[in-house]
Write an enzyme that holds these catalytic residues in place. Structure first.
Site, PDB file in Angstrom:
ATOM      1  N   GLY A  12       0.864  -1.205   0.125  1.00 48.02           N
ATOM      2  CA  GLY A  12      -0.038  -0.124  -0.070  1.00 48.02           C
ATOM      3  C   GLY A  12       0.745   1.238  -0.166  1.00 48.02           C
ATOM      4  O   GLY A  12       2.221   1.218  -0.205  1.00 48.02           O
ATOM      5  N   LYS A 206      -2.471   5.662  18.589  1.00 45.27           N
ATOM      6  CA  LYS A 206      -2.519   7.078  18.032  1.00 45.27           C
ATOM      7  C   LYS A 206      -3.483   7.464  16.946  1.00 45.27           C
ATOM      8  O   LYS A 206      -4.058   8.417  16.657  1.00 45.27           O
ATOM      9  CB  LYS A 206      -1.442   7.545  17.613  1.00 45.27           C
ATOM     10  CG  LYS A 206      -0.545   6.962  16.723  1.00 45.27           C
ATOM     11  CD  LYS A 206      -0.940   7.468  15.058  1.00 45.27           C
ATOM     12  CE  LYS A 206      -0.608   6.582  13.969  1.00 45.27           C
ATOM     13  NZ  LYS A 206      -0.981   6.914  12.707  1.00 45.27           N
TER      14      LYS A 206
HETATM   15  P1  NAD Z   1      -2.932   1.436   2.476  1.00 48.65           P
HETATM   16  O1  NAD Z   1      -4.097   1.594   3.358  1.00 48.65           O
HETATM   17  O2  NAD Z   1      -2.188   2.355   1.688  1.00 48.65           O
HETATM   18  O3  NAD Z   1      -3.333   0.201   1.320  1.00 48.65           O
HETATM   19  C1  NAD Z   1      -4.159  -0.774   1.676  1.00 48.65           C
HETATM   20  C2  NAD Z   1      -3.341  -2.217   1.324  1.00 48.65           C
HETATM   21  O4  NAD Z   1      -4.273  -3.195   1.650  1.00 48.65           O
HETATM   22  C3  NAD Z   1      -3.239  -2.197  -0.258  1.00 48.65           C
HETATM   23  O5  NAD Z   1      -2.122  -2.502  -0.357  1.00 48.65           O
HETATM   24  C4  NAD Z   1      -4.260  -3.267  -0.510  1.00 48.65           C
HETATM   25  O6  NAD Z   1      -3.674  -4.100  -1.739  1.00 48.65           O
HETATM   26  C5  NAD Z   1      -4.122  -4.127   0.519  1.00 48.65           C
HETATM   27  N1  NAD Z   1      -5.317  -5.069   0.491  1.00 48.65           N
HETATM   28  C6  NAD Z   1      -6.536  -4.776   0.410  1.00 48.65           C
HETATM   29  N2  NAD Z   1      -7.357  -5.797   0.638  1.00 48.65           N
HETATM   30  C7  NAD Z   1      -6.618  -6.753   0.998  1.00 48.65           C
HETATM   31  C8  NAD Z   1      -6.658  -8.230   1.495  1.00 48.65           C
HETATM   32  N3  NAD Z   1      -7.900  -8.799   1.521  1.00 48.65           N
HETATM   33  N4  NAD Z   1      -5.684  -9.020   1.840  1.00 48.65           N
HETATM   34  C9  NAD Z   1      -4.409  -8.242   1.833  1.00 48.65           C
HETATM   35  N5  NAD Z   1      -4.086  -7.061   1.501  1.00 48.65           N
HETATM   36  C10 NAD Z   1      -5.391  -6.260   1.161  1.00 48.65           C
HETATM   37  O7  NAD Z   1      -1.525   0.641   3.171  1.00 48.65           O
HETATM   38  P2  NAD Z   1      -0.389   1.100   4.059  1.00 48.65           P
HETATM   39  O8  NAD Z   1      -0.472   2.638   4.199  1.00 48.65           O
HETATM   40  O9  NAD Z   1       0.969   0.780   3.293  1.00 48.65           O
HETATM   41  O10 NAD Z   1      -0.775   0.594   5.577  1.00 48.65           O
HETATM   42  C11 NAD Z   1       0.015  -0.470   6.004  1.00 48.65           C
HETATM   43  C12 NAD Z   1       0.199  -0.238   7.533  1.00 48.65           C
HETATM   44  O11 NAD Z   1       1.122   0.633   7.676  1.00 48.65           O
HETATM   45  C13 NAD Z   1      -1.135   0.001   8.296  1.00 48.65           C
HETATM   46  O12 NAD Z   1      -1.067  -0.289   9.618  1.00 48.65           O
HETATM   47  C14 NAD Z   1      -0.767   1.600   8.552  1.00 48.65           C
HETATM   48  O13 NAD Z   1      -1.442   1.995   9.994  1.00 48.65           O
HETATM   49  C15 NAD Z   1       0.564   1.574   8.524  1.00 48.65           C
HETATM   50  N6  NAD Z   1       1.354   2.988   8.504  1.00 48.65           N
HETATM   51  C16 NAD Z   1       0.888   3.904   7.302  1.00 48.65           C
HETATM   52  C17 NAD Z   1       1.436   4.859   7.030  1.00 48.65           C
HETATM   53  C18 NAD Z   1       1.274   5.908   5.755  1.00 48.65           C
HETATM   54  O14 NAD Z   1       1.223   6.949   5.860  1.00 48.65           O
HETATM   55  N7  NAD Z   1       0.429   5.474   4.594  1.00 48.65           N
HETATM   56  C19 NAD Z   1       2.626   5.412   7.664  1.00 48.65           C
HETATM   57  C20 NAD Z   1       2.896   4.685   8.979  1.00 48.65           C
HETATM   58  C21 NAD Z   1       2.137   3.424   9.256  1.00 48.65           C
HETATM   59  P1  13P Z   2      -2.941   7.647   8.831  1.00 51.82           P
HETATM   60  O1  13P Z   2      -3.040   6.216   8.711  1.00 51.82           O
HETATM   61  O2  13P Z   2      -3.887   8.214   9.637  1.00 51.82           O
HETATM   62  O3  13P Z   2      -2.541   8.417   7.451  1.00 51.82           O
HETATM   63  O4  13P Z   2      -1.377   7.776   9.472  1.00 51.82           O
HETATM   64  C1  13P Z   2      -0.207   7.514   8.879  1.00 51.82           C
HETATM   65  C2  13P Z   2       0.711   7.262  10.024  1.00 51.82           C
HETATM   66  O5  13P Z   2       0.652   6.374  10.808  1.00 51.82           O
HETATM   67  C3  13P Z   2       1.711   8.433  10.224  1.00 51.82           C
HETATM   68  O6  13P Z   2       2.751   8.090  11.036  1.00 51.82           O
END
Ligand code: NAD
Ligand code: 13P
Length: 352
Positions: A12, A206
């Site tokens: 993602g 958070k």
């Molecule tokens: P995202 O929310 O951007 O994307 C969703 C992902 O889930 C996609 O890759 C999609 O293909 C996948 N998906 C959808 N249905 C699915 C299924 N049935 N099985 C498996 N995968 C499926 O993802 P992200 O931002 O990479 O978030 C991943 C983790 O990272 C989360 O826990 C989030 O809190 C954390 N995170 C995100 C950010 C950010 O800024 N995006 C920053 C820090 C931490």
């Molecule tokens: P959001 O999933 O609310 O975008 O937060 C991203 C994140 O964890 C930033 O540290």
């Protein structure tokens, strides 16, 4: 000698950025294989093409991280078992609701000496209480798992803007240092702490605070109210974490994974954005509907985390100690009106 092989499980927004980041470092370090495999949950794009084909042809994740070159050595793979084959370093970065199923599919298919790290912000609640994602990975796969959390809005790190992060470890300090080396860049500073639960709970909780901050934005309450909600939220994060894991350290809340992540997520995250829209519609449109409309496939974690935490609070009769966490869950499920986020916070405990 190239001994270490990296696999990223998830693709993602943050999954793609973390693959880009470690792939850059893998190229410049002699003991990593150049190729970084990134497992992609396959989907067909509106053009009719497979997402994995587009990533491998253009080196861009056009759906979850458009306009950013991931690097030639990031290879998208839709086959989970193939993506982790021979990998010695496993990076878990999917929305938290999918990780248990993924781990079960991986059972017996990862190297017994592989090291894992979870970038996943979220938790599961089992019959006997909360279960952190890093513990789930360890239990199912039988391998140690560190965590990396922090003030890390992925799109900003993709543009190589300066950020900090925190790695938490339990026993294996050497593994944590190795992960620290793999993730460190001039624009990405990593600090390592011996408090895996504290770091992971900060990253998880958070997201509930960010929902509250978004509701306050939608109600147009202004900066003081939002700061108050962030303070009350941080306080609940600390109290909850220490009740569940007494070993959690106060100092962890001053790391990037603590106060800094509360600030950045409440200012610029996806949880905040969707919650603001929810409040502007006065709770008349559901979070699921707004998530699909505003995030285009990306997932927010705060609403399900609030439900999971509420289950724990209810089972232990702790609701009154956590008015913000409880209120966020009740607003998201339509039990309370949106303005309860402020009304109930007026009665929140004031002591740190
Ligand atoms: P995202 O929310 O951007 O994307 C969703 C992902 O889930 C996609 O890759 C999609 O293909 C996948 N998906 C959808 N249905 C699915 C299924 N049935 N099985 C498996 N995968 C499926 O993802 P992200 O931002 O990479 O978030 C991943 C983790 O990272 C989360 O826990 C989030 O809190 C954390 N995170 C995100 C950010 C950010 O800024 N995006 C920053 C820090 C931490
Ligand atoms: P959001 O999933 O609310 O975008 O937060 C991203 C994140 O964890 C930033 O540290």
């Amino acid at each position: 000698m190239k001994q270490e092989k990296i696999a990223v499980i998830g693709s993602g927004n943050w999954g793609s950025v973390s693959a880009k980041l470690v792939a850059e470092n893998a190229l410049s370090c002699p003991y990593y294989h150049d190729e970084v495999r990134m497992w992609v949950y396959e989907e067909i794009l509106p053009s009719g093409e497979k997402l994995t084909d587009v990533i491998n042809n253009t080196h861009e994740n056009v759906k979850y991280l458009p306009n950013i070159n991931l690097g030639l050595n990031v290879v998208a793979d839709p086959e989970l078992h193939n993506a982790v084959k021979d990998a010695t370093m496993l990076i878990f970065v999917t929305p938290h609701q999918f990780v248990e199923g993924i781990c079960k599919r991986l059972q017996g298919n990862v190297r017994h000496d592989a090291k894992a790290i979870s970038l996943i912000k979220g938790m599961e609640v089992k019959k006997d209480g909360p279960c952190m994602i890093s513990s789930l990975i360890t239990e199912i796969l039988g391998i140690e798992c560190c965590v990396l959390m922090g003030a890390n809005i992925a799109n900003e790190i993709a543009l190589e803007k300066f950020s900090e992060a925190t790695i938490g470890y339990r026993d294996d300090k050497k593994a944590a240092e190795k992960w620290g080396e793999l993730f460190s860049k001039s624009y990405f500073h990593v600090n390592i702490v011996n408090d895996v639960e504290g770091v992971e709970l900060c990253g998880t909780l958070k997201n509930i605070v960010a929902i509250a901050a978004g509701l306050v934005d939608g109600l147009q309450m202004g900066n003081n109210t939002k700061a108050a909600i962030m303070r009350i939220g941080l306080r609940e994060m600390r109290v909850f974490s220490k009740l569940i894991f007494p070993s959690v350290r106060d100092s962890t809340f001053f790391e990037s994974c603590g106060v800094a992540d509360v600030i950045t997520t409440c200012l610029g995250g996806r949880n905040r954005k969707v919650a603001e829209a929810f409040a502007r519609h006065d709770g008349q449109r559901s979070f699921d509907e707004l998530e699909a409309e505003l995030l285009q496939g990306q997932k927010l974690q705060g609403v399900s985390t609030a439900a999971e935490i509420f289950e724990v609070l209810k089972a232990r009769k702790w609701e009154e100690q956590f008015p913000l966490f409880t209120t966020v869950h009740k607003i998201a499920t339509g039990i309370l009106p949106v303005n309860a986020v402020v009304k109930y916070s007026e009665h929140a405990p004031r002591m740190v």
